[in-house]
Design a protein around this motif. Structure first.
Motif, PDB file in Angstrom:
ATOM      1  N   MET A   1       0.909  -1.126   0.097  1.00 11.85           N
ATOM      2  CA  MET A   1       0.050   0.106   0.002  1.00 11.85           C
ATOM      3  C   MET A   1       0.853   1.384   0.108  1.00 11.85           C
ATOM      4  O   MET A   1       0.283   2.278   0.104  1.00 11.85           O
ATOM      5  CB  MET A   1      -0.988   0.087   1.265  1.00 11.85           C
ATOM      6  CG  MET A   1      -2.281   0.712   0.973  1.00 11.85           C
ATOM      7  SD  MET A   1      -3.500   0.425   1.918  1.00 11.85           S
ATOM      8  CE  MET A   1      -3.376   1.558   3.073  1.00 11.85           C
ATOM      9  N   ALA A   2       2.387   1.014   0.072  1.00 10.90           N
ATOM     10  CA  ALA A   2       3.172   2.351   0.080  1.00 10.90           C
ATOM     11  C   ALA A   2       2.752   3.312  -1.075  1.00 10.90           C
ATOM     12  O   ALA A   2       3.120   4.364  -1.009  1.00 10.90           O
ATOM     13  CB  ALA A   2       4.619   1.823  -0.175  1.00 10.90           C
ATOM     14  N   LYS A   5       0.048   6.664  -0.824  1.00 12.29           N
ATOM     15  CA  LYS A   5       0.259   7.562   0.146  1.00 12.29           C
ATOM     16  C   LYS A   5      -0.360   8.789  -0.576  1.00 12.29           C
ATOM     17  O   LYS A   5      -0.716   9.775   0.177  1.00 12.29           O
ATOM     18  CB  LYS A   5       1.729   7.603   0.462  1.00 12.29           C
ATOM     19  CG  LYS A   5       2.147   6.407   1.558  1.00 12.29           C
ATOM     20  CD  LYS A   5       3.149   6.807   2.090  1.00 12.29           C
ATOM     21  CE  LYS A   5       3.433   5.418   3.030  1.00 12.29           C
ATOM     22  NZ  LYS A   5       4.141   5.626   4.067  1.00 12.29           N
ATOM     23  N   ASP A  63      -3.880  -3.578   5.024  1.00 14.38           N
ATOM     24  CA  ASP A  63      -3.405  -3.435   6.314  1.00 14.38           C
ATOM     25  C   ASP A  63      -3.927  -2.235   7.050  1.00 14.38           C
ATOM     26  O   ASP A  63      -4.040  -1.049   6.837  1.00 14.38           O
ATOM     27  CB  ASP A  63      -1.789  -3.040   5.928  1.00 14.38           C
ATOM     28  CG  ASP A  63      -1.112  -2.834   7.417  1.00 14.38           C
ATOM     29  OD1 ASP A  63      -1.032  -1.568   8.093  1.00 14.38           O
ATOM     30  OD2 ASP A  63      -0.533  -3.852   8.045  1.00 14.38           O
ATOM     31  N   ARG A  65      -3.357  -0.816  10.139  1.00 21.47           N
ATOM     32  CA  ARG A  65      -2.557   0.457  10.191  1.00 21.47           C
ATOM     33  C   ARG A  65      -2.441   1.291   9.472  1.00 21.47           C
ATOM     34  O   ARG A  65      -2.469   2.581   9.648  1.00 21.47           O
ATOM     35  CB  ARG A  65      -1.141  -0.005  10.949  1.00 21.47           C
ATOM     36  CG  ARG A  65      -0.225   0.973  11.709  1.00 21.47           C
ATOM     37  CD  ARG A  65       0.802   0.186  12.269  1.00 21.47           C
ATOM     38  NE  ARG A  65       1.715   1.492  13.093  1.00 21.47           N
ATOM     39  CZ  ARG A  65       2.820   2.074  12.379  1.00 21.47           C
ATOM     40  NH1 ARG A  65       2.936   1.807  10.969  1.00 21.47           N
ATOM     41  NH2 ARG A  65       3.024   2.919  13.103  1.00 21.47           N
ATOM     42  N   GLU A  66      -1.909   0.919   8.117  1.00 20.11           N
ATOM     43  CA  GLU A  66      -1.696   1.828   6.843  1.00 20.11           C
ATOM     44  C   GLU A  66      -3.194   2.517   6.627  1.00 20.11           C
ATOM     45  O   GLU A  66      -3.083   3.638   6.487  1.00 20.11           O
ATOM     46  CB  GLU A  66      -1.289   1.158   5.822  1.00 20.11           C
ATOM     47  CG  GLU A  66       0.250   0.736   6.055  1.00 20.11           C
ATOM     48  CD  GLU A  66       1.055   0.100   4.797  1.00 20.11           C
ATOM     49  OE1 GLU A  66       0.535   0.600   3.888  1.00 20.11           O
ATOM     50  OE2 GLU A  66       1.795  -0.577   5.031  1.00 20.11           O
ATOM     51  N   LEU A  70      -3.978   6.490   6.713  1.00 18.77           N
ATOM     52  CA  LEU A  70      -4.471   7.021   5.578  1.00 18.77           C
ATOM     53  C   LEU A  70      -5.906   7.763   5.956  1.00 18.77           C
ATOM     54  O   LEU A  70      -6.236   8.940   5.350  1.00 18.77           O
ATOM     55  CB  LEU A  70      -4.830   5.865   4.562  1.00 18.77           C
ATOM     56  CG  LEU A  70      -5.168   6.523   3.179  1.00 18.77           C
ATOM     57  CD1 LEU A  70      -3.984   7.368   2.422  1.00 18.77           C
ATOM     58  CD2 LEU A  70      -5.293   5.196   1.955  1.00 18.77           C
ATOM     59  N   HIS A  76      -1.030  10.672  11.823  1.00 18.03           N
ATOM     60  CA  HIS A  76       0.494  10.045  11.375  1.00 18.03           C
ATOM     61  C   HIS A  76       1.312  10.987  11.676  1.00 18.03           C
ATOM     62  O   HIS A  76       2.652  10.710  12.087  1.00 18.03           O
ATOM     63  CB  HIS A  76       0.468   9.548   9.892  1.00 18.03           C
ATOM     64  CG  HIS A  76       1.486   8.899   9.231  1.00 18.03           C
ATOM     65  ND1 HIS A  76       2.600   9.634   8.930  1.00 18.03           N
ATOM     66  CD2 HIS A  76       1.834   7.834   9.199  1.00 18.03           C
ATOM     67  CE1 HIS A  76       3.520   8.767   8.549  1.00 18.03           C
ATOM     68  NE2 HIS A  76       3.112   7.462   8.721  1.00 18.03           N
ATOM     69  N   SER A  80       4.854  10.462  13.966  1.00 16.70           N
ATOM     70  CA  SER A  80       6.110  10.144  13.020  1.00 16.70           C
ATOM     71  C   SER A  80       7.249  10.928  13.773  1.00 16.70           C
ATOM     72  O   SER A  80       7.338  11.892  14.422  1.00 16.70           O
ATOM     73  CB  SER A  80       5.784  11.068  11.536  1.00 16.70           C
ATOM     74  OG  SER A  80       5.684  12.505  11.591  1.00 16.70           O
TER      75      SER A  80
END
Length: 142
Positions: A1-2, A5, A63, A65-66, A70, A76, A80
């Motif tokens: 899923m990167a 973004k 995922d 978490r992702e 999002l 996030h 970070s």
């Protein structure tokens, strides 16, 4: 899923739903909600609860978490390492500025209180720490 973004939460779930050849109705049934709600999520008109997000991640095979980050980009940013280092840097600069501490007659108890404030989130500048301190002083009648 990167690679997702740059896309919004709604775009990602719509694209994934279509990749899986699911209708909005089938997706809604899978997460125990209404078909219009899926449309609202995809168009960005609604924000999912954590429970809905978890179910959605399961149905779409994403995922959790992702998907959470999002759907919640500010979370996030708060978690970070970049934002933490900025806060730490501002606090450390403030803490080490003896002249500023003397000019404003900041006690060790006040420094302890401000260190706790620094842990709450991003304080962008020393000036903001002084503003917080003066507000607290005013509130306690000092």
């Amino acid at each position: 899923m990167a690679r997702n973004k740059q896309r919004s939460f709604g775009q990602v779930i719509r694209e994934r739903r279509r990749q899986l050849d699911l209708t909005q109705e089938e997706t809604a049934r899978g997460i125990r909600t209404s078909t219009p709600y899926i449309g609202h999520l995809e168009s960005g008109k609604r924000h999912p609860s954590d429970e809905t997000l978890t179910r959605l991640a399961g149905v779409l095979g994403l995922d959790r978490r992702e998907l959470f980050f999002l759907a919640n980009p500010r979370a996030h940013a708060l978690l970070s390492p970049e934002s933490k280092s900025t806060t730490d840097s501002t606090w450390n600069d403030f803490r080490k500025n003896d002249q500023l501490r003397r000019v404003h007659k900041i006690t060790s108890d006040e420094m302890e209180m401000l260190s706790q404030v620094a842990l709450l989130g991003d304080v962008p500048s020393a000036r903001d720490f002084i503003h917080i301190l003066n507000t607290v002083r005013h509130a306690v009648g000092r």
